[in-house]
Design a protein around this motif. Structure first.
Motif, short mmCIF file in Angstrom:
data_model
loop_
_atom_site.label_atom_id
_atom_site.label_comp_id
_atom_site.label_asym_id
_atom_site.label_seq_id
_atom_site.Cartn_x
_atom_site.Cartn_y
_atom_site.Cartn_z
N GLN A 1 0.85 -1.19 0.00
CA GLN A 1 0.00 0.00 0.00
C GLN A 1 0.89 1.25 0.00
O GLN A 1 1.95 1.27 0.62
CB GLN A 1 -0.91 0.04 1.24
CG GLN A 1 -1.99 -1.01 1.30
CD GLN A 1 -2.83 -0.88 2.57
OE1 GLN A 1 -2.33 -0.49 3.62
NE2 GLN A 1 -4.10 -1.22 2.47
N ARG B 1 -5.91 -1.04 -5.01
CA ARG B 1 -5.58 -1.80 -3.80
C ARG B 1 -4.21 -1.40 -3.27
O ARG B 1 -3.93 -1.57 -2.07
CB ARG B 1 -5.63 -3.30 -4.09
CG ARG B 1 -7.02 -3.80 -4.43
CD ARG B 1 -7.03 -5.28 -4.74
NE ARG B 1 -6.71 -6.09 -3.58
CZ ARG B 1 -6.68 -7.42 -3.57
NH1 ARG B 1 -6.94 -8.10 -4.68
NH2 ARG B 1 -6.40 -8.08 -2.47
N THR B 2 -3.35 -0.90 -4.14
CA THR B 2 -2.03 -0.44 -3.71
C THR B 2 -2.05 1.04 -3.37
O THR B 2 -1.56 1.46 -2.32
CB THR B 2 -0.98 -0.72 -4.80
OG1 THR B 2 -0.91 -2.13 -5.04
CG2 THR B 2 0.39 -0.19 -4.38
N VAL C 1 -3.79 3.79 -1.97
CA VAL C 1 -4.96 3.91 -1.07
C VAL C 1 -4.96 5.27 -0.37
O VAL C 1 -3.93 5.93 -0.23
CB VAL C 1 -4.96 2.79 -0.03
CG1 VAL C 1 -5.11 1.42 -0.70
CG2 VAL C 1 -3.69 2.82 0.83
N VAL D 1 -2.89 4.12 4.45
CA VAL D 1 -2.31 2.79 4.61
C VAL D 1 -2.76 2.18 5.94
O VAL D 1 -3.02 2.90 6.90
CB VAL D 1 -0.77 2.84 4.52
CG1 VAL D 1 -0.32 3.35 3.16
CG2 VAL D 1 -0.17 3.69 5.63
#
Length: 249
Positions: free
Chosen positions: A99, A146-147, A149, A152
């Motif tokens: 993330q 999804r990474t 964001v 975190v």
């Protein structure tokens, strides 16, 4: 010569993160960053230090995937020396990230709430020390929401909003290279800015795959490899094409 593939564009973008780095230890995490570090050593960062991942400094690493072949060594560096270089700022790392948020905070430890995580990852590891002691960059092989964001789940690598006081003195998180784009932290209040999109990618596509609003005020196209760089990548550094396993052509 054939047009550059997406993997090759990513490799030179990673190589540029070591441009003119001087005599520092390169610590790339991932195949494309490793290719980038080796390419930089042969082109724009001749004093860059490369290792075999253990204790040997390499003057001439074998091609990717052929680590059993003979390599030319130029020195020996035990692990305690790596820690010295880290603390002294003479290391430049390109880490991965499960993330990342708009300020560059990175998570590689867990997904979900502290009390009951959904996924246990590799742990915090050396991310805090890296991000507050020397230049830190990130590699994301699959750009997605999804990474990238809004927040975190756990801060491992320290972002620009948290690098205050003693922790901010040597903090230097610079760029994020993904399979779609290159991003930096030149947005308002050191937030993430879309610096360039790779050929064949649009600003809209990158924004749609990012979980927060990006600064898109000055977007260029990521540079393509030169003829010399393509020859080095294809003929010397990665003749088996392993780069396309990480970023398909």
């Amino acid at each position: 010569m054939m047009d550059a593939t997406r993997a090759e564009v990513c490799a030179v973008a990673c190589a540029d993160s070591w441009r003119d780095a001087g005599e520092v230890l390169a610590s790339p995490f991932g195949l494309i960053p490793a290719l980038g570090a080796r390419l930089a050593r042969l082109t724009t960062a001749p004093d860059l230090l490369l290792t075999d991942g253990e204790a040997v400094l390499l003057a001439e690493p074998p091609p990717l995937g052929r680590e059993s072949e003979a390599a030319t060594a130029e020195g020996w560096m035990p692990y305690r020396r790596v820690l010295d270089l880290l603390a002294g700022g003479r290391r430049r790392v390109m880490m991965g990230a499960t993330q990342l948020d708009r300020h560059g905070n990175q998570n590689i430890s867990r997904i979900g709430p502290w009390e009951r995580p959904k996924v246990q990852l590799i742990g915090v590891r050396g991310a805090p020390g890296n991000s507050v002691n020397h230049v830190t960059n990130y590699w994301v092989p699959k750009h997605g929401e999804r990474t990238f964001v809004e927040r975190v789940d756990l801060v491992c690598g320290v972002g620009h909003d948290r690098a205050t006081g003693a922790a901010g003195r040597f903090h230097d998180v610079r760029v994020v290279v993904t399979d779609l784009a290159v991003l930096d932290f030149a947005g308002p209040d050191r937030t993430m800015r879309l610096r360039s999109v790779h050929p064949g990618t649009t600003v809209r596509e990158v924004q749609e795959r990012t979980g927060f609003e990006l600064d898109t005020s000055a977007v260029a196209e990521t540079r393509v490899p030169t003829g010399e760089e393509l020859e080095l990548i294809r003929g010397r550094l990665d003749p088996d094409g392993l780069r396309h396993r990480e970023v398909p052509a």
